[in-house]
Design an enzyme around this catalytic site. Structure first.
Site, PDB file in Angstrom:
ATOM      1  N   GLY A 193       0.821  -1.222   0.000  1.00  0.00           N
ATOM      2  CA  GLY A 193       0.000   0.000   0.000  1.00  0.00           C
ATOM      3  C   GLY A 193       0.843   1.255   0.000  1.00  0.00           C
ATOM      4  O   GLY A 193       0.479   2.254   0.616  1.00  0.00           O
ATOM      5  N   SER A 216       0.763  -3.995   5.065  1.00  0.00           N
ATOM      6  CA  SER A 216       1.072  -4.126   6.480  1.00  0.00           C
ATOM      7  C   SER A 216       1.406  -2.757   7.078  1.00  0.00           C
ATOM      8  O   SER A 216       2.473  -2.207   6.795  1.00  0.00           O
ATOM      9  CB  SER A 216       2.263  -5.073   6.655  1.00  0.00           C
ATOM     10  OG  SER A 216       2.860  -4.856   7.890  1.00  0.00           O
ATOM     11  N   ILE A 223       4.812  -2.647   8.737  1.00  0.00           N
ATOM     12  CA  ILE A 223       6.005  -2.448   7.890  1.00  0.00           C
ATOM     13  C   ILE A 223       6.030  -1.020   7.367  1.00  0.00           C
ATOM     14  O   ILE A 223       7.075  -0.376   7.360  1.00  0.00           O
ATOM     15  CB  ILE A 223       6.021  -3.458   6.711  1.00  0.00           C
ATOM     16  CG1 ILE A 223       6.158  -4.871   7.251  1.00  0.00           C
ATOM     17  CG2 ILE A 223       7.138  -3.145   5.726  1.00  0.00           C
ATOM     18  CD1 ILE A 223       6.045  -5.969   6.212  1.00  0.00           C
ATOM     19  N   LYS A 230       5.117  21.840 -10.057  1.00  0.00           N
ATOM     20  CA  LYS A 230       6.542  21.689 -10.385  1.00  0.00           C
ATOM     21  C   LYS A 230       6.707  21.906 -11.891  1.00  0.00           C
ATOM     22  O   LYS A 230       6.097  21.203 -12.685  1.00  0.00           O
ATOM     23  CB  LYS A 230       6.996  20.274  -9.997  1.00  0.00           C
ATOM     24  CG  LYS A 230       8.389  19.908 -10.482  1.00  0.00           C
ATOM     25  CD  LYS A 230       8.752  18.485 -10.068  1.00  0.00           C
ATOM     26  CE  LYS A 230      10.077  18.050 -10.633  1.00  0.00           C
ATOM     27  NZ  LYS A 230      10.393  16.633 -10.309  1.00  0.00           N
ATOM     28  N   PRO A 247      13.715  22.251 -17.506  1.00  0.00           N
ATOM     29  CA  PRO A 247      12.272  22.532 -17.395  1.00  0.00           C
ATOM     30  C   PRO A 247      11.455  21.452 -18.090  1.00  0.00           C
ATOM     31  O   PRO A 247      11.938  20.812 -19.018  1.00  0.00           O
ATOM     32  CB  PRO A 247      12.113  23.864 -18.150  1.00  0.00           C
ATOM     33  CG  PRO A 247      13.492  24.345 -18.466  1.00  0.00           C
ATOM     34  CD  PRO A 247      14.384  23.144 -18.456  1.00  0.00           C
ATOM     35  N   VAL A 293       1.769 -10.180   5.297  1.00  0.00           N
ATOM     36  CA  VAL A 293       1.838 -11.456   4.583  1.00  0.00           C
ATOM     37  C   VAL A 293       3.057 -12.211   5.096  1.00  0.00           C
ATOM     38  O   VAL A 293       4.174 -11.682   5.087  1.00  0.00           O
ATOM     39  CB  VAL A 293       1.945 -11.219   3.059  1.00  0.00           C
ATOM     40  CG1 VAL A 293       2.184 -12.522   2.315  1.00  0.00           C
ATOM     41  CG2 VAL A 293       0.691 -10.522   2.545  1.00  0.00           C
ATOM     42  N   LEU A 337       9.092  -0.024  -6.245  1.00  0.00           N
ATOM     43  CA  LEU A 337      10.438  -0.359  -5.751  1.00  0.00           C
ATOM     44  C   LEU A 337      10.707  -1.855  -5.823  1.00  0.00           C
ATOM     45  O   LEU A 337      11.855  -2.283  -5.877  1.00  0.00           O
ATOM     46  CB  LEU A 337      10.601   0.147  -4.318  1.00  0.00           C
ATOM     47  CG  LEU A 337      10.491   1.681  -4.178  1.00  0.00           C
ATOM     48  CD1 LEU A 337      10.496   2.097  -2.710  1.00  0.00           C
ATOM     49  CD2 LEU A 337      11.616   2.392  -4.929  1.00  0.00           C
ATOM     50  N   THR A 393      12.007   9.950 -11.480  1.00  0.00           N
ATOM     51  CA  THR A 393      11.377   9.134 -12.529  1.00  0.00           C
ATOM     52  C   THR A 393      10.615   7.912 -12.009  1.00  0.00           C
ATOM     53  O   THR A 393       9.991   7.207 -12.802  1.00  0.00           O
ATOM     54  CB  THR A 393      12.455   8.613 -13.506  1.00  0.00           C
ATOM     55  OG1 THR A 393      13.453   7.940 -12.736  1.00  0.00           O
ATOM     56  CG2 THR A 393      13.063   9.733 -14.306  1.00  0.00           C
TER      57      THR A 393
HETATM   58  C1  LIG Z   1      15.510   8.293  -1.303  1.00  0.00           C
HETATM   59  C2  LIG Z   1      14.381   8.132  -2.264  1.00  0.00           C
HETATM   60  C3  LIG Z   1      13.853   9.262  -2.918  1.00  0.00           C
HETATM   61  C4  LIG Z   1      12.819   9.115  -3.843  1.00  0.00           C
HETATM   62  N1  LIG Z   1      12.348  10.211  -4.520  1.00  0.00           N
HETATM   63  C5  LIG Z   1      11.409  10.043  -5.490  1.00  0.00           C
HETATM   64  C6  LIG Z   1      10.883  11.153  -6.219  1.00  0.00           C
HETATM   65  O1  LIG Z   1      11.230  12.307  -5.993  1.00  0.00           O
HETATM   66  N2  LIG Z   1       9.959  10.895  -7.156  1.00  0.00           N
HETATM   67  C7  LIG Z   1       9.502   9.647  -7.434  1.00  0.00           C
HETATM   68  O2  LIG Z   1       8.684   9.472  -8.341  1.00  0.00           O
HETATM   69  N3  LIG Z   1       9.925   8.606  -6.699  1.00  0.00           N
HETATM   70  C8  LIG Z   1      10.866   8.762  -5.764  1.00  0.00           C
HETATM   71  N4  LIG Z   1      11.288   7.697  -5.045  1.00  0.00           N
HETATM   72  C9  LIG Z   1      10.656   6.405  -5.272  1.00  0.00           C
HETATM   73  C10 LIG Z   1       9.315   6.376  -4.574  1.00  0.00           C
HETATM   74  O3  LIG Z   1       9.498   6.601  -3.206  1.00  0.00           O
HETATM   75  C11 LIG Z   1       8.647   5.041  -4.801  1.00  0.00           C
HETATM   76  O4  LIG Z   1       8.647   4.732  -6.162  1.00  0.00           O
HETATM   77  C12 LIG Z   1       7.220   5.115  -4.352  1.00  0.00           C
HETATM   78  O5  LIG Z   1       7.137   5.577  -3.049  1.00  0.00           O
HETATM   79  C13 LIG Z   1       6.569   3.764  -4.461  1.00  0.00           C
HETATM   80  O6  LIG Z   1       7.052   2.920  -3.488  1.00  0.00           O
HETATM   81  P1  LIG Z   1       6.405   1.484  -3.383  1.00  0.00           P
HETATM   82  O7  LIG Z   1       4.948   1.663  -3.299  1.00  0.00           O
HETATM   83  O8  LIG Z   1       6.957   0.661  -4.467  1.00  0.00           O
HETATM   84  O9  LIG Z   1       7.015   0.887  -2.030  1.00  0.00           O
HETATM   85  P2  LIG Z   1       6.727   1.250  -0.496  1.00  0.00           P
HETATM   86  O10 LIG Z   1       6.325   2.658  -0.284  1.00  0.00           O
HETATM   87  O11 LIG Z   1       7.946   0.782   0.236  1.00  0.00           O
HETATM   88  O12 LIG Z   1       5.502   0.342  -0.108  1.00  0.00           O
HETATM   89  C14 LIG Z   1       5.637  -1.025   0.135  1.00  0.00           C
HETATM   90  C15 LIG Z   1       4.326  -1.568   0.669  1.00  0.00           C
HETATM   91  O13 LIG Z   1       4.429  -2.976   0.772  1.00  0.00           O
HETATM   92  C16 LIG Z   1       3.924  -3.388   2.023  1.00  0.00           C
HETATM   93  N5  LIG Z   1       4.544  -4.643   2.425  1.00  0.00           N
HETATM   94  C17 LIG Z   1       5.860  -4.993   2.334  1.00  0.00           C
HETATM   95  N6  LIG Z   1       6.024  -6.237   2.843  1.00  0.00           N
HETATM   96  C18 LIG Z   1       4.793  -6.677   3.225  1.00  0.00           C
HETATM   97  C19 LIG Z   1       4.309  -7.875   3.826  1.00  0.00           C
HETATM   98  N7  LIG Z   1       5.114  -8.870   4.140  1.00  0.00           N
HETATM   99  N8  LIG Z   1       2.988  -7.958   4.082  1.00  0.00           N
HETATM  100  C20 LIG Z   1       2.138  -6.970   3.763  1.00  0.00           C
HETATM  101  N9  LIG Z   1       2.546  -5.813   3.204  1.00  0.00           N
HETATM  102  C21 LIG Z   1       3.847  -5.676   2.945  1.00  0.00           C
HETATM  103  C22 LIG Z   1       4.266  -2.234   2.952  1.00  0.00           C
HETATM  104  O14 LIG Z   1       3.453  -2.248   4.088  1.00  0.00           O
HETATM  105  C23 LIG Z   1       3.955  -1.056   2.047  1.00  0.00           C
HETATM  106  O15 LIG Z   1       2.585  -0.762   2.085  1.00  0.00           O
HETATM  107  C24 LIG Z   1      12.286   7.829  -4.090  1.00  0.00           C
HETATM  108  C25 LIG Z   1      12.782   6.718  -3.395  1.00  0.00           C
HETATM  109  C26 LIG Z   1      13.824   6.847  -2.495  1.00  0.00           C
HETATM  110  C27 LIG Z   1      14.340   5.635  -1.791  1.00  0.00           C
END
Ligand SMILES: Cc1cc2nc3c(=O)[nH]c(=O)nc-3n(C[C@H](O)[C@H](O)[C@H](O)COP(=O)(O)OP(=O)(O)OC[C@H]3O[C@@H](n4cnc5c(N)ncnc54)[C@H](O)[C@@H]3O)c2cc1C
Length: 489
Positions: free
Chosen positions: A3, A30, A33, A69, A89, A176, A324, A335
Site C-alpha cells: 500500500g 502491512s 512495515i 513543479k 524545465p 503477509v 520499488l 522518474t
Molecule cells: C531516497 C528516495 C527518494 C525518492 N524520490 C522520489 C521522487 O522524488 N519521485 C519519485 O517518483 N519517486 C521517488 N522515489 C521512489 C518512490 O518513493 C517510490 O517509487 C514510491 O514511493 C513507491 O514505493 P512502493 O509503493 O513501491 O514501495 P513502499 O512505499 O515501500 O511500499 C511497500 C508496501 O508494501 C507493504 N509490504 C511490504 N512487505 C509486506 C508484507 N510482508 N505484508 C504486507 N505488506 C507488505 C508495505 O506495508 C507497504 O505498504 C524515491 C525513493 C527513495 C528511496
C-alpha cells in the site's frame, strides 16, 4: 500486495479501467512495515494519472500539501563559472517555437562560437520557474502547458486509498507471512500472519524493496545498476517552508552525491542521496545538516538504503512487479512514479490485448527493461560529464567506463559536433528523455569546447529570433505560484 504509492496507483487504475469486466481488486498492506514515505516529486505524467481517474487538482492537491513543479534546478554540478546552476524545465507547447534555436545555438557553441545556451532562457517553464509563477494558463492562452507536482507521499497514499474505496477496491491490513504456489510456480494465495488466505488469479507485487513476490517467491533475478550508478543510500530531513513557495525542485551536488529540496505547501522535503562506498552515514548526515542549516536541530534524520537496478522480468508467471519491488533508478529527475505509471498503462494495454492471458508478456518485459535502461542512461550522464574535482566520488563517476552503447553513442555525437536530434531519432529515444532534455543536460553542464578567439558577432539565434521577448510576453499570461495554489481552495 503493498500500500505504498505504487500499490495504490495500480489498485485505482485497474479498478477504474476494468470496472465493467467483473474484475475484483484487493489490496493487502502491512501498517506495521509501512511505506518508504519519500518520493515527493513527479514528472508531468502524473497529471495524466489524475485525469484518467477524473480527479481534479482541487480535489487532491490541497489534501496532499501539493505544489506545482515546472522545473528541476541543478546547482553546483559544474565548478565552471557562469554555470553554477542550470535548469531542466518540463517541455510545453510554446517551446516548439524556441527549441530549434536552442539546438542551433548548442551546435554553434559546440563549434566554439559564443552563443546563449542557457536552457531556462529558451524554455517557458524555465522562465516561469525563475519568476516563481505557476503553470496554470488562462483560457485565452492558446498553448498547452506541461507540469508535474510535489506532494506528501503519505497523504497521497491516504487520498488514493480513499478513492480506491469508491471504486470497490477491498483493503486488507495484514502482514503477509508466506505465499502459496501452484505446481507450475504461479502464485495461488498470500497467507497473512493470522492465517487468512488471500487467493487471486493475478498478483501485483508492490511490496517495496522487499520484493516479496517477484524476488523472494518467484526468484526473479535482480540486475543491479551499481556499476553505473554509485548512490545506494539517502538521509532525509524536512525544513520549514519559506515565505515564497518555489515552483521547482532543487538538486544540489554535494561532496559525495546530491541533495534534493522539494517544496510542499507546509514544508520542504530534503534528502541527501550518496554512495556509502565514499562516505558513511554520520558524515552524510553532518553534510546534509550543514547544507540545509539544521546543525543544531534536535530532530533526528531518517536514513534509507536504496537498491538500484531492475528485475530481469517485470512480469513473471501470474505476477507483475511494480514500484520499488521491480527496480529503482535513484531519485535524480524523479522518474520512479513515472515508471510505475507507464508500467501500469502498458500492462493494462498488453494484458487486455491478449484477452487477459500471457500472450504479450515477453514483449511487455522487453519494453519495460528498455525503459529502465534508457532512463538509467540519462541519469548516468549527469555523473559521467561532471567536471568536479573535489572528491574521489566525482572523479570516479567521471572515470566510470560502465556505460551502455546507447549512451556512448549519444556522448560521441555531442562531442563530435554531429546532429544529436538525429541520433536520438535513430535510437528511438524520444519516448524516454528526448532531444531537448539531452540538450538541457549537456548544455546546462557546459559540456563544450573553449570559446574560439575570433567571434563573428552574429549567429546567436537567441538574440536574432527574439526568444527573450517571446518568452517574456508568454510569461505575462501567468500568475504567481501562490495564486495558482490559492485557486485550488
Ligand atoms: C531516497 C528516495 C527518494 C525518492 N524520490 C522520489 C521522487 O522524488 N519521485 C519519485 O517518483 N519517486 C521517488 N522515489 C521512489 C518512490 O518513493 C517510490 O517509487 C514510491 O514511493 C513507491 O514505493 P512502493 O509503493 O513501491 O514501495 P513502499 O512505499 O515501500 O511500499 C511497500 C508496501 O508494501 C507493504 N509490504 C511490504 N512487505 C509486506 C508484507 N510482508 N505484508 C504486507 N505488506 C507488505 C508495505 O506495508 C507497504 O505498504 C524515491 C525513493 C527513495 C528511496
Amino acid at each position: 500486495m503493498g500500500g505504498g504509492t505504487a500499490g495504490w496507483m495500480a489498485a485505482n487504475l485497474f479498478a477504474n479501467k476494468w470496472a465493467d469486466k467483473n474484475v475484483h481488486v484487493t489490496l493487502v498492506e502491512s501498517p506495521e512495515i509501512g511505506i518508504v514515505g519519500v518520493g515527493e516529486g513527479s514528472t508531468p505524467t502524473l497529471k495524466r494519472f489524475f485525469e484518467m481517474l477524473n480527479i481534479s487538482e482541487s480535489q487532491w492537491m490541497p489534501q496532499c500539501n501539493a505544489t506545482y513543479k515546472v522545473n528541476i534546478r541543478f546547482a553546483g554540478w559544474s565548478p565552471k563559472s557562469g554555470i553554477e546552476d542550470y535548469s531542466h524545465p518540463f517541455i510545453c507547447q510554446t517551446d516548439t517555437f524556441t527549441q530549434k534555436s536552442f539546438f542551433v545555438n548548442c551546435r554553434t557553441r559546440r563549434l566554439g562560437l559564443d552563443t546563449n545556451v542557457n536552457p531556462e532562457e529558451f524554455l517557458l517553464n524555465g522562465v516561469l520557474a525563475k519568476q516563481v509563477k505557476g503553470p496554470l494558463a488562462p483560457e485565452h492562452f492558446p498553448m498547452i502547458m506541461e507540469y508535474g507536482y510535489h506532494f506528501d507521499s503519505y497523504l497521497l497514499g491516504q487520498f488514493l486509498a480513499q478513492h480506491a474505496e469508491t471504486l470497490d477496491v477491498e483493503h486488507i491490513q495484514a502482514k503477509v507471512s508466506s505465499v502459496k504456489q501452484h505446481a507450475n510456480g504461479d502464485i495461488a494465495a498470500l497467507i497473512t500472519e493470522n492465517g487468512d488466505e488471500i487467493d487471486a488469479d493475478f498478483f501485483v507485487d508492490c511490496s517495496g524493496f522487499a520484493s516479496v513476490l517477484m524476488q523472494k517467491t518467484l526468484n526473479v533475478k535482480f540486475n543491479s545498476f551499481k556499476q553505473n550508478l554509485f548512490n545506494d543510500s539517502a538521509v532525509v530531513m524536512p525544513t520549514p517552508m519559506q515565505d515564497v513557495i518555489p515552483v521547482e525542485t532543487r538538486a544540489t551536488a554535494l561532496s559525495n552525491g546530491w541533495a534534493w529540496k522539494i517544496p510542499l505547501t507546509n514544508r520542504f522535503g530534503n534528502g541527501y542521496v550518496y554512495s556509502s562506498d565514499f562516505i558513511n552515514q554520520d558524515q552524510a548526515e553532518t553534510e546534509l545538516r550543514r547544507h540545509i542549516g539544521t546543525e543544531n536541530d534536535p530532530e533526528s534524520c531518517r536514513h534509507l538504503k536504496m537498491r538500484v537496478g531492475q528485475l530481469e522480468k517485470h512480469w513473471a508467471n501470474n505476477c507483475l512487479g511494480l514500484g520499488l519491488s521491480q527496480g529503482f533508478i535513484e531519485p535524480l529527475e524523479a522518474t520512479a512514479l513515472h515508471l510505475v505509471q507507464v508500467c501500469i498503462e502498458m500492462f493494462m494495454g498488453d494484458f487486455e490485448k491478449g484477452q487477459f492471458s500471457h500472450r504479450h508478456q515477453a514483449e511487455f518485459n522487453q519494453k519495460i527493461a528498455e525503459r529502465f535502461e534508457r532512463v538509467r542512461d540519462y541519469i548516468v550522464a549527469h555523473y559521467k560529464v561532471n567536471t568536479r574535482d573535489d572528491s574521489d566520488y566525482w572523479r570516479a563517476n567521471r572515470d566510470n567506463t560502465h556505460l551502455s552503447e546507447s549512451l556512448i553513442q549519444i556522448l560521441n555525437v555531442w562531442y563530435k559536433r554531429e546532429d544529436l536530434g538525429a541520433e536520438i531519432d535513430r535510437q528511438k529515444l524520444n519516448t524516454h528523455f528526448d532531444t531537448i532534455s539531452w540538450h538541457c543536460l549537456l548544455a546546462g553542464y557546459g559540456a563544450f569546447p573553449p570559446i574560439a578567439n575570433n567571434q563573428p558577432g552574429t549567429g546567436d539565434h537567441f538574440i536574432e529570433n527574439g526568444i527573450e521577448e517571446f518568452n517574456r510576453r508568454c510569461s505575462l499570461n501567468f500568475s504567481s505560484h501562490q495564486h495558482n495554489l490559492d485557486s485550488l481552495k
